[in-house]
Scaffold this active site. Structure first.
Site, short mmCIF file in Angstrom:
data_model
loop_
_atom_site.label_atom_id
_atom_site.label_comp_id
_atom_site.label_asym_id
_atom_site.label_seq_id
_atom_site.Cartn_x
_atom_site.Cartn_y
_atom_site.Cartn_z
N HIS A 120 -8.38 0.90 -3.83
CA HIS A 120 -9.28 0.67 -2.70
C HIS A 120 -9.97 1.99 -2.37
CE1 HIS A 120 -9.49 -0.51 1.90
NE2 HIS A 120 -10.67 -0.38 1.35
N ASP A 169 -4.77 3.46 -1.75
CA ASP A 169 -5.83 3.76 -0.78
C ASP A 169 -6.37 5.17 -0.99
OD1 ASP A 169 -6.02 1.39 0.91
OD2 ASP A 169 -3.96 1.84 1.48
N MET A 172 -12.14 4.22 -0.32
CA MET A 172 -12.78 4.45 0.98
C MET A 172 -13.44 5.82 0.89
SD MET A 172 -9.67 2.88 3.22
CE MET A 172 -8.58 3.00 1.82
N MET A 196 -11.27 -6.14 5.70
CA MET A 196 -10.50 -5.14 6.45
C MET A 196 -10.15 -5.72 7.81
SD MET A 196 -9.92 -2.37 4.66
CE MET A 196 -8.97 -1.70 6.02
N MET A 210 -9.02 7.96 0.10
CA MET A 210 -9.86 8.33 1.26
C MET A 210 -10.41 9.74 1.09
SD MET A 210 -7.47 6.90 4.34
CE MET A 210 -6.67 5.29 4.24
N HIS A 256 -1.30 -1.43 -4.23
CA HIS A 256 -2.53 -1.11 -3.51
C HIS A 256 -2.59 0.41 -3.27
CE1 HIS A 256 -5.95 -2.25 -0.96
NE2 HIS A 256 -5.54 -1.31 -0.12
N SER A 287 0.85 -1.19 0.00
CA SER A 287 0.00 0.00 0.00
C SER A 287 0.88 1.24 0.00
CB SER A 287 -0.89 0.01 1.24
OG SER A 287 -1.40 1.32 1.42
N ASP A 296 -6.45 -6.72 4.47
CA ASP A 296 -5.82 -5.39 4.48
C ASP A 296 -5.84 -4.78 5.88
OD1 ASP A 296 -4.96 -2.82 3.92
OD2 ASP A 296 -6.66 -2.29 2.63
C1 DX5 Z 1 -6.24 1.32 5.82
C2 DX5 Z 1 -5.79 1.01 4.40
C3 DX5 Z 1 -4.69 0.02 4.32
C4 DX5 Z 1 -3.43 0.49 4.99
C5 DX5 Z 1 -2.60 -0.68 5.37
O1 DX5 Z 1 -7.34 2.12 5.81
O2 DX5 Z 1 -6.86 0.49 3.64
O3 DX5 Z 1 -4.43 -0.37 3.00
O4 DX5 Z 1 -2.67 1.34 4.21
O5 DX5 Z 1 -1.52 -0.20 6.08
P1 DX5 Z 1 -0.79 -1.08 7.18
O6 DX5 Z 1 -0.20 -2.28 6.48
O7 DX5 Z 1 0.25 -0.16 7.71
O8 DX5 Z 1 -1.81 -1.47 8.19
ZN ZN Z 2 -6.41 -0.50 1.61
#
Ligand code: DX5
Ligand code: ZN
Length: 214
Positions: free
Chosen positions: A65, A34, A67, A136, A36, A32, A7, A174
């Site tokens: 991903h 993320d 969010m 998750m 947000m 990956h 990620s 994840d």
């Molecule tokens: C959390 C994300 C993850 C996160 C994982 O909201 O969806 O992908 O970046 O990071 P680590 O491996 O540090 O938990």
């Molecule tokens: Zn993620």
């Protein structure tokens, strides 16, 4: 063989292309990404322009991903930006079936993500339509959190459903994954491990990726 999706949330954003190449050289299978929005989760990251700026800088498939609330409003922008997989949260949209099938019809692999408190029962009528289910294992929003132990049982239950239904759906996990807990997560049924801090905070990401796959 288990796949690893680093990620970029934990990468140095000021050198993003280099950071992506570092994990690609280290044996990553997917990238990956993320996204947000500060509404669905209490944090803001980046959107389609950052993703499209990485196109051509790596051969890794883009595992996006989302969010974000009402992902159907922005899904075209993420397709346009070069996503290969688009994962949406079941909690983020009312018309999940419509959205998944829309993504699929655009030639993109759809994934669905479940927050830790969301039961597997919501998957019943969409499992055939998705490429993967993202479990998750932390509450989404931040990297560097601790893996929630109860999610092992959830992964096992999903694996049972996948096997019982002869489904081809992949299980992605994840949040909070590291070299110490990865064997148990893989044993429970994970096909793809996402790891942010464990990989990017290491001086040797390739080594961590190799150990995670073991
Ligand atoms: C959390 C994300 C993850 C996160 C994982 O909201 O969806 O992908 O970046 O990071 P680590 O491996 O540090 O938990
Ligand atoms: Zn993620």
């Amino acid at each position: 063989m288990t796949k690893v999706a680093p990620s970029i949330l934990s990468a140095d954003f000021s050198r993003l292309a280099e950071e992506v190449k570092r994990v690609e050289a280290g044996g990553a299978d997917l990238l990956h990404i993320d996204v947000m929005d500060g509404h669905f989760v209490p944090n803001i990251t980046f959107g389609p322009p950052v993703i499209s700026s990485l196109k051509g800088k790596t051969d890794l498939p883009f595992d996006v991903h989302l969010m974000i609330e009402n992902p159907e409003r922005y899904v075209d922008d993420f397709i346009e930006a070069g996503s290969d997989i688009i994962t949406v949260h079941v909690e983020s949209t009312v018309h999940l079936h419509r959205l998944i099938n829309y993504i699929k019809n655009q030639g993109i692999k759809p994934g669905v993500a479940l927050n830790p408190s969301t039961p597997l029962t919501g998957l019943q009528y969409i499992l055939d339509d998705v490429y993967m289910v993202l479990i998750m294992s932390v509450n989404p929003g931040f990297g560097g959190q601790t893996f929630i132990p109860g999610m092992i049982e959830k992964i096992k239950k999903l694996k049972d459903i996948v096997q019982q239904t002869n489904s081809k759906v992949l299980i992605q996990v994840d949040g909070g994954i590291n070299e110490d807990n990865s064997p148990e997560i893989i044993k429970a049924g994970a096909d793809i491990l996402v790891a942010g801090s464990a990989i990017y905070k290491s001086s040797n990401p390739g080594n961590v990726i190799k150990k995670l796959k073991r």
